[in-house]
Design an enzyme around this catalytic site. Structure first.
Site, mmCIF file in Angstrom:
data_model
loop_
_atom_site.group_PDB
_atom_site.id
_atom_site.type_symbol
_atom_site.label_atom_id
_atom_site.label_comp_id
_atom_site.label_asym_id
_atom_site.label_seq_id
_atom_site.Cartn_x
_atom_site.Cartn_y
_atom_site.Cartn_z
ATOM 1 N N ASP A 271 0.876 -1.160 0.000
ATOM 2 C CA ASP A 271 0.000 0.000 0.000
ATOM 3 C C ASP A 271 0.923 1.221 0.000
ATOM 4 O O ASP A 271 2.145 1.091 0.143
ATOM 5 C CB ASP A 271 -0.882 -0.038 1.254
ATOM 6 C CG ASP A 271 -1.734 1.201 1.410
ATOM 7 O OD1 ASP A 271 -2.402 1.592 0.431
ATOM 8 O OD2 ASP A 271 -1.706 1.800 2.497
ATOM 9 N N ASP B 242 -0.238 5.165 0.962
ATOM 10 C CA ASP B 242 -0.545 6.202 1.946
ATOM 11 C C ASP B 242 -0.509 5.650 3.367
ATOM 12 O O ASP B 242 -1.168 4.657 3.673
ATOM 13 C CB ASP B 242 -1.923 6.804 1.670
ATOM 14 C CG ASP B 242 -1.941 7.632 0.394
ATOM 15 O OD1 ASP B 242 -1.302 8.694 0.379
ATOM 16 O OD2 ASP B 242 -2.579 7.199 -0.582
#
Length: 213
Positions: free
Chosen positions: A9, A11
């Protein structure tokens, strides 16, 4: 199957952007007379911007006329904030070097728009490590739906069960597990004791602490 692929991922995991997303959302929502609490905000962490905006516009009964404009404004504001003050998360260089030495294929699967993914990759200087990136921006469903992870695995020419994913949000963890991938969760320190992380294969306080293989 043996693990040979890692998908990250972005953020809150590679770049400390979650506070900046919240700042951007706060600034834009105030234009509509709405003030989100931090507790409210974190319940929708990991969603795409359009889903985030739709959720809270529905909650506060703001109507749908401004949805697209609010979404675009939040993205514009957060890109500017990340470019000005985005900070790399601890352990990013370590974890990328770790998996590169293991000859893993490396990818990013993010709910953020591809435009922002490209900005962050450039800021962090991590393009040489990456074989693929996947954005959920234009998918029918974002996280917690697994499609963005499945798409990234396909781009990497990997079977889902060959993949290990790193996440920081509950929605992201569910997406990775729904894709039948191993999931390492690195939650914000304020959420470390949350019992929801029990669904992950491993929980860490930092990327720097990963040393399974």
């Amino acid at each position: 199957m043996n693990l040979d692929t890692v998908i990250f991922d972005m953020d809150g995991l590679l770049i400390d952007s979650e506070p900046l997303w919240q700042e951007a959302a706060d600034e834009v929502f105030k234009l509509y007379g709405v003030n989100l609490t931090h507790e409210q905000y974190i319940t929708t962490t990991g969603l795409r911007t359009k889903e985030f905006v739709h959720w809270w516009f529905t909650h506060f009964q703001l109507g749908e006329e401004e949805l697209v404009r609010a979404e675009k404004k939040i993205i514009q504001v957060v890109i500017d904030k990340i470019q000005r003050k985005g900070a790399v998360m601890p352990g990013v260089q370590y974890i990328l070097d770790f998996f590169e030495k293991k000859k893993f294929k490396i990818g990013i699967a993010s709910s953020s728009p591809q435009q922002l993914i490209d900005v962050v990759i450039g800021m962090l200087g991590i393009q040489p490590y990456l074989k693929a990136t996947a954005s959920a921006e234009f998918l029918s469903y974002g996280k917690p739906h697994p499609q963005v992870y499945l798409n990234c695995a396909e781009l990497l020419q990997s079977h889902p069960t060959q993949c290990i994913c790193f996440e920081d949000s509950f929605n992201g963890m569910i997406a990775a597990k729904a894709a039948r991938m191993k999931c390492v969760i690195v939650p914000h320190h304020s959420q470390q004791k949350d019992e929801r992380w029990g669904a992950a294969d491993l929980k860490l306080t930092s990327l720097q602490n990963f040393a399974i293989f």
